[in-house]
Design a protein around this motif. Sequence first.
Motif, PDB file in Angstrom:
ATOM      1  N   ARG A 169       0.839  -1.203   0.000  1.00 59.87           N
ATOM      2  CA  ARG A 169       0.000   0.000   0.000  1.00 59.87           C
ATOM      3  C   ARG A 169       0.877   1.257   0.000  1.00 59.87           C
ATOM      4  O   ARG A 169       0.596   2.220  -0.711  1.00 59.87           O
ATOM      5  CB  ARG A 169      -0.923  -0.008   1.220  1.00 59.87           C
ATOM      6  CG  ARG A 169      -2.048  -1.022   1.149  1.00 59.87           C
ATOM      7  CD  ARG A 169      -3.210  -0.469   0.386  1.00 59.87           C
ATOM      8  NE  ARG A 169      -4.222  -1.474   0.080  1.00 59.87           N
ATOM      9  CZ  ARG A 169      -5.316  -1.218  -0.614  1.00 59.87           C
ATOM     10  NH1 ARG A 169      -5.524   0.014  -1.073  1.00 59.87           N
ATOM     11  NH2 ARG A 169      -6.178  -2.166  -0.890  1.00 59.87           N
ATOM     12  N   PRO A 181      -3.183   8.886  -2.339  1.00 59.81           N
ATOM     13  CA  PRO A 181      -4.452   9.068  -1.638  1.00 59.81           C
ATOM     14  C   PRO A 181      -4.398  10.271  -0.700  1.00 59.81           C
ATOM     15  O   PRO A 181      -3.320  10.786  -0.371  1.00 59.81           O
ATOM     16  CB  PRO A 181      -4.606   7.760  -0.843  1.00 59.81           C
ATOM     17  CG  PRO A 181      -3.626   6.813  -1.423  1.00 59.81           C
ATOM     18  CD  PRO A 181      -2.514   7.637  -1.970  1.00 59.81           C
ATOM     19  N   CYS A 192      -4.739  10.468   2.433  1.00 60.98           N
ATOM     20  CA  CYS A 192      -4.015  10.250   3.686  1.00 60.98           C
ATOM     21  C   CYS A 192      -2.521  10.519   3.529  1.00 60.98           C
ATOM     22  O   CYS A 192      -1.852  10.930   4.479  1.00 60.98           O
ATOM     23  CB  CYS A 192      -4.256   8.836   4.209  1.00 60.98           C
ATOM     24  SG  CYS A 192      -3.668   7.525   3.103  1.00 60.98           S
ATOM     25  N   ALA A 217      -0.604   7.913   8.340  1.00 60.13           N
ATOM     26  CA  ALA A 217      -1.229   7.561   7.065  1.00 60.13           C
ATOM     27  C   ALA A 217      -1.226   6.053   6.847  1.00 60.13           C
ATOM     28  O   ALA A 217      -2.235   5.464   6.424  1.00 60.13           O
ATOM     29  CB  ALA A 217      -0.505   8.267   5.921  1.00 60.13           C
ATOM     30  N   HIS A 237      -4.925   4.389   7.624  1.00 60.79           N
ATOM     31  CA  HIS A 237      -5.653   4.057   6.388  1.00 60.79           C
ATOM     32  C   HIS A 237      -5.206   2.726   5.792  1.00 60.79           C
ATOM     33  O   HIS A 237      -5.999   1.811   5.609  1.00 60.79           O
ATOM     34  CB  HIS A 237      -5.447   5.188   5.367  1.00 60.79           C
ATOM     35  CG  HIS A 237      -6.036   4.904   4.023  1.00 60.79           C
ATOM     36  ND1 HIS A 237      -5.281   4.395   2.978  1.00 60.79           N
ATOM     37  CD2 HIS A 237      -7.297   5.048   3.540  1.00 60.79           C
ATOM     38  CE1 HIS A 237      -6.055   4.246   1.916  1.00 60.79           C
ATOM     39  NE2 HIS A 237      -7.273   4.626   2.221  1.00 60.79           N
ATOM     40  N   ASP A 238      -3.911   2.602   5.513  1.00 55.54           N
ATOM     41  CA  ASP A 238      -3.414   1.449   4.760  1.00 55.54           C
ATOM     42  C   ASP A 238      -3.573   0.126   5.498  1.00 55.54           C
ATOM     43  O   ASP A 238      -3.821  -0.913   4.877  1.00 55.54           O
ATOM     44  CB  ASP A 238      -1.934   1.635   4.419  1.00 55.54           C
ATOM     45  CG  ASP A 238      -1.695   2.795   3.465  1.00 55.54           C
ATOM     46  OD1 ASP A 238      -2.676   3.381   2.976  1.00 55.54           O
ATOM     47  OD2 ASP A 238      -0.515   3.119   3.225  1.00 55.54           O
ATOM     48  N   ARG A 273     -13.277   6.014   1.398  1.00 53.58           N
ATOM     49  CA  ARG A 273     -12.970   7.408   1.039  1.00 53.58           C
ATOM     50  C   ARG A 273     -13.007   8.316   2.255  1.00 53.58           C
ATOM     51  O   ARG A 273     -12.144   9.195   2.423  1.00 53.58           O
ATOM     52  CB  ARG A 273     -13.959   7.909  -0.020  1.00 53.58           C
ATOM     53  CG  ARG A 273     -13.676   7.419  -1.429  1.00 53.58           C
ATOM     54  CD  ARG A 273     -14.476   8.200  -2.459  1.00 53.58           C
ATOM     55  NE  ARG A 273     -15.910   8.065  -2.238  1.00 53.58           N
ATOM     56  CZ  ARG A 273     -16.644   7.105  -2.802  1.00 53.58           C
ATOM     57  NH1 ARG A 273     -16.091   6.209  -3.596  1.00 53.58           N
ATOM     58  NH2 ARG A 273     -17.941   7.051  -2.571  1.00 53.58           N
ATOM     59  N   ASP A 333      -9.971   7.654   4.380  1.00 53.21           N
ATOM     60  CA  ASP A 333      -8.822   8.271   3.731  1.00 53.21           C
ATOM     61  C   ASP A 333      -8.764   9.764   4.043  1.00 53.21           C
ATOM     62  O   ASP A 333      -7.711  10.307   4.432  1.00 53.21           O
ATOM     63  CB  ASP A 333      -8.933   8.033   2.227  1.00 53.21           C
ATOM     64  CG  ASP A 333      -7.717   8.485   1.445  1.00 53.21           C
ATOM     65  OD1 ASP A 333      -6.633   8.621   2.041  1.00 53.21           O
ATOM     66  OD2 ASP A 333      -7.845   8.679   0.225  1.00 53.21           O
TER      67      ASP A 333
END
Length: 224
Positions: A70, A81, A83, A108, A112-113, A205, A208
Amino acid sequence: MTRLEHFTTEVDTVVSRMRALDAGWPEHDGVAVFNRVYLAVTQEVDRRLDDGDFADGRAATTLDVRFAERYLSVAEDGPVPACWRPLFQFRRHPGVRPLQFALAGINAHIGHDLALAVVDACRTLGCEPADLEDEFDHVGDILVSLEERIREDLMPGPDLLQIADPLTHLLGAWSLERAREAAWSAARALWALRELPDLADDFARRLDAAVGFASRMLLTPLPD
Protein backbone atom coordinates in the motif's frame (compact mmCIF):
# COMPACT_ATOMS: atom_id res chain seq x y z
CA MET A 1 11.17 -23.93 -1.61
CA THR A 2 8.45 -24.20 1.06
CA ARG A 3 5.37 -21.98 1.06
CA LEU A 4 6.70 -20.02 4.06
CA GLU A 5 10.06 -19.49 2.34
CA HIS A 6 8.21 -18.12 -0.69
CA PHE A 7 6.32 -15.62 1.44
CA THR A 8 9.46 -14.63 3.35
CA THR A 9 11.13 -13.93 0.02
CA GLU A 10 8.32 -11.46 -0.65
CA VAL A 11 9.29 -9.61 2.54
CA ASP A 12 12.90 -9.52 1.31
CA THR A 13 11.65 -7.97 -1.94
CA VAL A 14 9.77 -5.30 0.00
CA VAL A 15 12.95 -4.49 1.95
CA SER A 16 14.92 -4.19 -1.30
CA ARG A 17 12.35 -1.80 -2.76
CA MET A 18 12.48 0.40 0.34
CA ARG A 19 16.28 0.48 0.21
CA ALA A 20 16.15 1.51 -3.45
CA LEU A 21 13.81 4.39 -2.57
CA ASP A 22 16.09 5.47 0.27
CA ALA A 23 19.08 5.56 -2.06
CA GLY A 24 17.27 7.88 -4.45
CA TRP A 25 16.03 10.52 -2.00
CA PRO A 26 17.89 13.28 -0.11
CA GLU A 27 18.49 12.43 3.55
CA HIS A 28 16.24 15.19 4.88
CA ASP A 29 13.36 14.60 2.48
CA GLY A 30 10.22 14.03 4.58
CA VAL A 31 9.15 10.87 2.75
CA ALA A 32 12.70 9.54 3.07
CA VAL A 33 12.51 10.07 6.84
CA PHE A 34 9.40 7.91 7.02
CA ASN A 35 10.85 5.37 4.60
CA ARG A 36 13.87 4.79 6.88
CA VAL A 37 11.57 4.28 9.85
CA TYR A 38 9.38 1.86 7.93
CA LEU A 39 12.40 0.00 6.60
CA ALA A 40 13.57 -0.58 10.17
CA VAL A 41 10.13 -1.88 11.13
CA THR A 42 9.94 -4.21 8.12
CA GLN A 43 13.42 -5.58 8.81
CA GLU A 44 12.38 -6.27 12.41
CA VAL A 45 9.26 -8.12 11.24
CA ASP A 46 11.41 -10.10 8.79
CA ARG A 47 13.86 -11.02 11.56
CA ARG A 48 11.05 -12.24 13.80
CA LEU A 49 9.56 -14.26 10.97
CA ASP A 50 12.92 -15.94 10.49
CA ASP A 51 13.05 -16.63 14.24
CA GLY A 52 9.59 -18.22 14.19
CA ASP A 53 8.04 -15.63 16.50
CA PHE A 54 4.72 -15.71 14.65
CA ALA A 55 2.40 -18.66 15.20
CA ASP A 56 1.21 -18.45 11.59
CA GLY A 57 4.15 -17.26 9.51
CA ARG A 58 2.24 -17.38 6.23
CA ALA A 59 -0.56 -15.17 7.55
CA ALA A 60 1.88 -12.73 9.17
CA THR A 61 3.96 -12.47 6.01
CA THR A 62 0.91 -11.97 3.81
CA LEU A 63 -0.36 -9.18 6.05
CA ASP A 64 3.07 -7.55 6.23
CA VAL A 65 3.56 -7.64 2.45
CA ARG A 66 0.06 -6.41 1.59
CA PHE A 67 0.54 -3.64 4.14
CA ALA A 68 3.88 -2.58 2.65
CA GLU A 69 2.53 -2.70 -0.90
CA ARG A 70 0.00 0.00 0.00
CA TYR A 71 2.85 2.39 0.84
CA LEU A 72 5.14 1.30 -1.97
CA SER A 73 2.44 1.84 -4.59
CA VAL A 74 2.37 5.51 -3.53
CA ALA A 75 6.12 5.97 -3.02
CA GLU A 76 6.96 4.48 -6.41
CA ASP A 77 5.07 7.23 -8.25
CA GLY A 78 1.57 5.78 -8.01
CA PRO A 79 -1.61 7.73 -7.21
CA VAL A 80 -1.40 9.58 -3.89
CA PRO A 81 -4.45 9.07 -1.64
CA ALA A 82 -5.64 11.86 0.64
CA CYS A 83 -4.02 10.25 3.69
CA TRP A 84 -0.55 10.49 2.07
CA ARG A 85 -1.00 13.82 0.29
CA PRO A 86 0.15 16.07 3.19
CA LEU A 87 3.44 14.20 3.60
CA PHE A 88 4.22 14.37 -0.10
CA GLN A 89 3.21 18.03 -0.29
CA PHE A 90 5.26 19.09 2.77
CA ARG A 91 8.20 16.71 2.30
CA ARG A 92 10.67 19.58 1.75
CA HIS A 93 9.13 22.21 4.03
CA PRO A 94 11.90 23.71 6.20
CA GLY A 95 9.54 24.34 9.12
CA VAL A 96 8.55 20.70 9.58
CA ARG A 97 10.79 18.59 11.83
CA PRO A 98 11.91 15.02 11.05
CA LEU A 99 9.82 13.52 13.83
CA GLN A 100 6.72 15.13 12.34
CA PHE A 101 7.47 13.58 8.95
CA ALA A 102 7.91 10.16 10.53
CA LEU A 103 4.71 10.30 12.53
CA ALA A 104 2.66 11.70 9.65
CA GLY A 105 3.77 8.73 7.54
CA ILE A 106 3.01 6.29 10.34
CA ASN A 107 -0.41 7.91 10.78
CA ALA A 108 -1.23 7.56 7.07
CA HIS A 109 0.06 4.02 6.86
CA ILE A 110 -1.60 2.69 10.01
CA GLY A 111 -4.73 4.84 9.99
CA HIS A 112 -5.65 4.06 6.39
CA ASP A 113 -3.41 1.45 4.76
CA LEU A 114 -3.45 -1.10 7.56
CA ALA A 115 -7.22 -1.47 7.51
CA LEU A 116 -7.22 -2.04 3.75
CA ALA A 117 -4.25 -4.41 4.04
CA VAL A 118 -6.18 -6.62 6.47
CA VAL A 119 -8.97 -6.90 3.90
CA ASP A 120 -6.39 -7.57 1.14
CA ALA A 121 -4.78 -10.30 3.23
CA CYS A 122 -8.13 -11.91 4.08
CA ARG A 123 -8.96 -12.12 0.39
CA THR A 124 -5.53 -13.57 -0.42
CA LEU A 125 -5.72 -16.17 2.35
CA GLY A 126 -9.45 -16.88 2.15
CA CYS A 127 -10.01 -16.09 5.82
CA GLU A 128 -11.84 -13.67 8.12
CA PRO A 129 -10.26 -10.68 9.94
CA ALA A 130 -10.64 -12.56 13.23
CA ASP A 131 -8.26 -15.20 11.86
CA LEU A 132 -5.57 -12.50 11.48
CA GLU A 133 -6.06 -10.80 14.83
CA ASP A 134 -3.03 -12.43 16.47
CA GLU A 135 -0.78 -11.45 13.55
CA PHE A 136 -2.28 -7.95 13.51
CA ASP A 137 -1.58 -7.55 17.23
CA HIS A 138 1.96 -8.93 16.93
CA VAL A 139 2.87 -6.55 14.10
CA GLY A 140 1.25 -3.71 16.06
CA ASP A 141 3.29 -4.59 19.14
CA ILE A 142 6.48 -4.30 17.06
CA LEU A 143 5.40 -0.86 15.86
CA VAL A 144 4.63 0.29 19.39
CA SER A 145 7.94 -1.04 20.71
CA LEU A 146 9.80 0.91 18.03
CA GLU A 147 7.85 4.13 18.50
CA GLU A 148 9.87 5.18 21.55
CA ARG A 149 13.12 4.57 19.68
CA ILE A 150 11.82 6.56 16.71
CA ARG A 151 10.96 9.50 18.93
CA GLU A 152 14.35 9.37 20.63
CA ASP A 153 16.24 9.15 17.33
CA LEU A 154 14.35 12.04 15.76
CA MET A 155 14.05 14.40 18.72
CA PRO A 156 15.22 17.91 17.79
CA GLY A 157 18.26 17.97 20.05
CA PRO A 158 19.89 16.01 22.87
CA ASP A 159 17.59 17.28 25.60
CA LEU A 160 14.04 16.27 26.31
CA LEU A 161 11.42 18.50 24.75
CA GLN A 162 10.43 21.35 26.99
CA ILE A 163 6.80 21.82 27.97
CA ALA A 164 6.73 25.09 26.04
CA ASP A 165 7.93 23.53 22.79
CA PRO A 166 4.99 23.41 20.33
CA LEU A 167 6.14 19.97 19.18
CA THR A 168 5.38 18.62 22.66
CA HIS A 169 1.74 19.61 22.33
CA LEU A 170 1.45 18.47 18.72
CA LEU A 171 2.79 15.00 19.46
CA GLY A 172 0.62 14.68 22.55
CA ALA A 173 -2.47 14.85 20.35
CA TRP A 174 -1.60 11.63 18.47
CA SER A 175 -1.27 8.06 19.68
CA LEU A 176 -0.02 5.05 17.72
CA GLU A 177 -1.99 2.75 20.00
CA ARG A 178 -5.25 4.59 19.29
CA ALA A 179 -4.47 4.62 15.56
CA ARG A 180 -3.91 0.87 15.65
CA GLU A 181 -7.19 0.25 17.47
CA ALA A 182 -9.05 2.42 14.97
CA ALA A 183 -7.44 0.55 12.07
CA TRP A 184 -8.68 -2.79 13.40
CA SER A 185 -12.22 -1.42 13.78
CA ALA A 186 -12.06 0.01 10.25
CA ALA A 187 -10.83 -3.32 8.85
CA ARG A 188 -13.72 -5.18 10.44
CA ALA A 189 -16.19 -2.63 9.09
CA LEU A 190 -14.75 -2.83 5.57
CA TRP A 191 -14.89 -6.61 5.66
CA ALA A 192 -18.52 -6.52 6.84
CA LEU A 193 -19.33 -4.20 3.92
CA ARG A 194 -17.54 -6.30 1.28
CA GLU A 195 -20.86 -7.39 -0.29
CA LEU A 196 -21.94 -3.73 -0.46
CA PRO A 197 -19.22 -2.19 -2.64
CA ASP A 198 -20.75 1.28 -2.86
CA LEU A 199 -20.92 1.56 0.92
CA ALA A 200 -17.46 0.05 1.30
CA ASP A 201 -15.99 2.56 -1.17
CA ASP A 202 -17.70 5.44 0.59
CA PHE A 203 -16.40 4.26 3.97
CA ALA A 204 -12.87 3.91 2.57
CA ARG A 205 -12.97 7.41 1.04
CA ARG A 206 -14.11 8.94 4.30
CA LEU A 207 -11.44 7.04 6.22
CA ASP A 208 -8.82 8.27 3.73
CA ALA A 209 -9.95 11.89 4.14
CA ALA A 210 -10.07 11.74 7.94
CA VAL A 211 -6.60 10.22 8.21
CA GLY A 212 -5.29 12.82 5.76
CA PHE A 213 -6.65 15.59 7.96
CA ALA A 214 -4.79 14.19 10.97
CA SER A 215 -1.57 13.93 8.93
CA ARG A 216 -1.92 17.55 7.89
CA MET A 217 -2.18 18.58 11.54
CA LEU A 218 0.92 16.57 12.42
CA LEU A 219 2.83 18.45 9.71
CA THR A 220 2.03 21.92 11.03
CA PRO A 221 5.22 23.98 10.45
CA LEU A 222 6.81 24.95 13.75
CA PRO A 223 9.24 27.70 14.73
CA ASP A 224 12.84 26.72 15.45
